[in-house]
Design a protein around this motif. Sequence first.
Motif, PDB file in Angstrom:
ATOM      1  N   THR A  97      10.636 -36.605  26.702  1.00 18.60           N
ATOM      2  CA  THR A  97      10.582 -35.150  26.620  1.00 18.60           C
ATOM      3  C   THR A  97      11.936 -34.575  26.967  1.00 18.60           C
ATOM      4  OG1 THR A  97       9.809 -35.064  28.914  1.00 18.60           O
ATOM      5  CG2 THR A  97       8.145 -35.048  27.182  1.00 18.60           C
ATOM      6  N   THR A  98      12.981 -35.036  26.298  1.00 21.32           N
ATOM      7  CA  THR A  98      14.326 -34.575  26.597  1.00 21.32           C
ATOM      8  C   THR A  98      14.537 -33.156  26.102  1.00 21.32           C
ATOM      9  OG1 THR A  98      15.305 -35.285  24.516  1.00 21.32           O
ATOM     10  CG2 THR A  98      15.172 -36.938  26.247  1.00 21.32           C
ATOM     11  N   SER A  99      15.595 -32.542  26.628  1.00 20.52           N
ATOM     12  CA  SER A  99      15.916 -31.177  26.206  1.00 20.52           C
ATOM     13  C   SER A  99      16.291 -31.148  24.729  1.00 20.52           C
ATOM     14  CB  SER A  99      17.076 -30.627  27.064  1.00 20.52           C
ATOM     15  OG  SER A  99      18.199 -31.486  27.003  1.00 20.52           O
ATOM     16  N   LEU A 100      16.732 -32.280  24.180  1.00 20.16           N
ATOM     17  CA  LEU A 100      17.057 -32.320  22.756  1.00 20.16           C
ATOM     18  C   LEU A 100      15.845 -31.990  21.909  1.00 20.16           C
ATOM     19  CD1 LEU A 100      19.334 -35.482  22.396  1.00 20.16           C
ATOM     20  CD2 LEU A 100      19.972 -33.125  21.968  1.00 20.16           C
ATOM     21  N   LYS A 101      14.663 -32.425  22.353  1.00 26.15           N
ATOM     22  CA  LYS A 101      13.445 -32.142  21.598  1.00 26.15           C
ATOM     23  C   LYS A 101      13.158 -30.646  21.562  1.00 26.15           C
ATOM     24  CE  LYS A 101       9.863 -34.777  21.807  1.00 26.15           C
ATOM     25  NZ  LYS A 101       8.690 -35.552  22.259  1.00 26.15           N
ATOM     26  N   GLN A 102      13.708 -29.952  22.558  1.00 29.34           N
ATOM     27  CA  GLN A 102      13.479 -28.520  22.628  1.00 29.34           C
ATOM     28  C   GLN A 102      14.568 -27.747  21.881  1.00 29.34           C
ATOM     29  OE1 GLN A 102      13.340 -27.892  26.851  1.00 29.34           O
ATOM     30  NE2 GLN A 102      11.803 -29.485  27.143  1.00 29.34           N
ATOM     31  N   GLY A 103      15.499 -28.491  21.279  1.00 28.28           N
ATOM     32  CA  GLY A 103      16.517 -27.873  20.434  1.00 28.28           C
ATOM     33  C   GLY A 103      17.617 -27.151  21.175  1.00 28.28           C
ATOM     34  N   SER A 104      17.829 -27.460  22.465  1.00 25.61           N
ATOM     35  CA  SER A 104      18.839 -26.725  23.235  1.00 25.61           C
ATOM     36  C   SER A 104      20.212 -27.376  23.167  1.00 25.61           C
ATOM     37  CB  SER A 104      18.405 -26.625  24.702  1.00 25.61           C
ATOM     38  OG  SER A 104      18.278 -27.915  25.271  1.00 25.61           O
ATOM     39  N   GLN A 105      20.303 -28.590  22.634  1.00 28.10           N
ATOM     40  CA  GLN A 105      21.578 -29.282  22.594  1.00 28.10           C
ATOM     41  C   GLN A 105      21.738 -30.005  21.259  1.00 28.10           C
ATOM     42  OE1 GLN A 105      20.537 -31.300  26.270  1.00 28.10           O
ATOM     43  NE2 GLN A 105      22.483 -30.680  27.150  1.00 28.10           N
ATOM     44  N   SER A 106      22.988 -30.290  20.923  1.00 30.13           N
ATOM     45  CA  SER A 106      23.257 -30.985  19.673  1.00 30.13           C
ATOM     46  C   SER A 106      22.981 -32.475  19.809  1.00 30.13           C
ATOM     47  CB  SER A 106      24.717 -30.771  19.268  1.00 30.13           C
ATOM     48  OG  SER A 106      25.582 -31.277  20.273  1.00 30.13           O
ATOM     49  N   ILE A 107      22.637 -33.099  18.700  1.00 31.54           N
ATOM     50  CA  ILE A 107      22.403 -34.535  18.696  1.00 31.54           C
ATOM     51  C   ILE A 107      23.747 -35.249  18.683  1.00 31.54           C
ATOM     52  CG2 ILE A 107      21.455 -36.469  17.379  1.00 31.54           C
ATOM     53  CD1 ILE A 107      19.269 -34.623  16.412  1.00 31.54           C
ATOM     54  N   PRO A 108      23.995 -36.130  19.626  1.00 32.94           N
ATOM     55  CA  PRO A 108      25.307 -36.780  19.698  1.00 32.94           C
ATOM     56  C   PRO A 108      25.520 -37.816  18.604  1.00 32.94           C
ATOM     57  CG  PRO A 108      23.825 -37.710  21.336  1.00 32.94           C
ATOM     58  CD  PRO A 108      23.098 -36.551  20.718  1.00 32.94           C
ATOM     59  N   HIS A 109      26.770 -38.074  18.316  1.00 28.97           N
ATOM     60  CA  HIS A 109      27.135 -39.163  17.428  1.00 28.97           C
ATOM     61  C   HIS A 109      28.499 -39.683  17.856  1.00 28.97           C
ATOM     62  CE1 HIS A 109      29.195 -35.748  15.513  1.00 28.97           C
ATOM     63  NE2 HIS A 109      30.091 -36.643  15.130  1.00 28.97           N
ATOM     64  N   ILE A 110      28.829 -40.876  17.388  1.00 28.45           N
ATOM     65  CA  ILE A 110      30.097 -41.506  17.746  1.00 28.45           C
ATOM     66  C   ILE A 110      30.803 -41.966  16.478  1.00 28.45           C
ATOM     67  CG2 ILE A 110      31.161 -43.512  18.849  1.00 28.45           C
ATOM     68  CD1 ILE A 110      28.941 -43.431  20.935  1.00 28.45           C
ATOM     69  N   VAL A 111      32.079 -41.654  16.396  1.00 24.94           N
ATOM     70  CA  VAL A 111      32.914 -42.117  15.291  1.00 24.94           C
ATOM     71  C   VAL A 111      33.852 -43.197  15.819  1.00 24.94           C
ATOM     72  CG1 VAL A 111      34.657 -41.514  13.582  1.00 24.94           C
ATOM     73  CG2 VAL A 111      32.841 -39.875  14.153  1.00 24.94           C
ATOM     74  N   ASP A 112      33.873 -44.339  15.155  1.00 27.13           N
ATOM     75  CA  ASP A 112      34.846 -45.369  15.496  1.00 27.13           C
ATOM     76  C   ASP A 112      36.182 -44.960  14.884  1.00 27.13           C
ATOM     77  OD1 ASP A 112      35.372 -48.219  16.507  1.00 27.13           O
ATOM     78  OD2 ASP A 112      36.124 -48.281  14.439  1.00 27.13           O
ATOM     79  N   ARG A 113      37.176 -44.719  15.744  1.00 24.50           N
ATOM     80  CA  ARG A 113      38.445 -44.151  15.278  1.00 24.50           C
ATOM     81  C   ARG A 113      39.181 -45.094  14.319  1.00 24.50           C
ATOM     82  NH1 ARG A 113      37.833 -38.856  17.037  1.00 24.50           N
ATOM     83  NH2 ARG A 113      37.502 -38.765  19.290  1.00 24.50           N
ATOM     84  N   SER A 114      39.123 -46.387  14.593  1.00 20.64           N
ATOM     85  CA  SER A 114      39.904 -47.323  13.788  1.00 20.64           C
ATOM     86  C   SER A 114      39.354 -47.487  12.377  1.00 20.64           C
ATOM     87  CB  SER A 114      39.967 -48.693  14.478  1.00 20.64           C
ATOM     88  OG  SER A 114      38.664 -49.232  14.635  1.00 20.64           O
ATOM     89  N   SER A 115      38.017 -47.411  12.233  1.00 21.82           N
ATOM     90  CA  SER A 115      37.413 -47.595  10.908  1.00 21.82           C
ATOM     91  C   SER A 115      36.890 -46.297  10.308  1.00 21.82           C
ATOM     92  CB  SER A 115      36.258 -48.592  11.000  1.00 21.82           C
ATOM     93  OG  SER A 115      35.231 -48.099  11.856  1.00 21.82           O
TER      94      SER A 115
END
Length: 317
Positions: free
Chosen positions: A94-112
């Motif tokens: 039941t994280t705050s993400l489910k309540q739409g208060s924060q953005s969904i994180p993602h990670i970009v690998d800089r080298s590729s």
Amino acid sequence: MRLFQAHPDIQTIEYSFMNAFYFGPEKLSAMNLVTGNAEEDEKLRAGNKSETYQSAYDRLQSSIASVNSTGKAVIIKEHVMMIADPPTLMAHSTTSLKQGSQSIPHIVDRSSNTLASSSNPTILPDAFIESVNPIILFRHPALLIPSYYRLCCNEVPGYSIHDDGDLAVWASLRWLVYLFDWLKVSDRGVAKKIKKGKQAERRFPLVVEADDFVHEPHVIPAICKAAGIDSAHVQYQWNREERPMKTGDFIHNHNSTLMNSTGVVKRKEGKPRDCDIDLADAKTGWQQEFGDDVAGVIARYVELAMPDYWYLRRWRF
């Protein structure tokens, strides 16, 4: 990780994503962790207000490069739910993400310049996972879940097991199963069932039960051999590091028992192996320690986690 901390050819890196998981602007935890001290709480929030998953990943990559430049290998330790695929994680808590208060994180690998693929059960880019040799470490749910409850109850002010939105996340081994299943059917690893006493090539991912570190002498040398590490420098005894518990400080206390230890502790005489734990007897112990209500919740989550425990155990070596 204490086993390898004195190894001359290894540097350990632990819990790179913990602060992002608990405190950052993209936090995936439902828990509001505080120390109980207003000044310390403010420092904690201020220190992590920009701690995104991307910044944690970039720092991890920088640390790895720095260690590698000295000729050492890196052992990275992380709780897999902290790097789990966010939408999948949200389905279990039941994280705050489910309540739409924060953005969904993602990670970009800089080298590729790549993200995690759609089938990847983690937030980590495929390029990163392809660069490491995964070792999946698991523990019996009847030990894991009560241990988590004790820590939360003692160190999180006002903690209630009924209000813990993270409980279903921490109490599950499903994150390990997701990762293992993805690895064993991909080009990133070939999982093989290895029978004890027979010579065979061990391929990653390796699956290890925590209990086996203590009671299966072949496990640590086998891990070292598979990873190209000299097992002669593994330490089984070490000096205690004074690390007093701090009331309300979940992060600090997370590793206090380990840091205050002096070596690998053998099981007491007559105590069963983890795989032989009698769940009915265990529940009786929880009732005596925690009361019927909490014991019932713990028992329910243990029962839910047992199929994944037995599945992972089939693949251990």
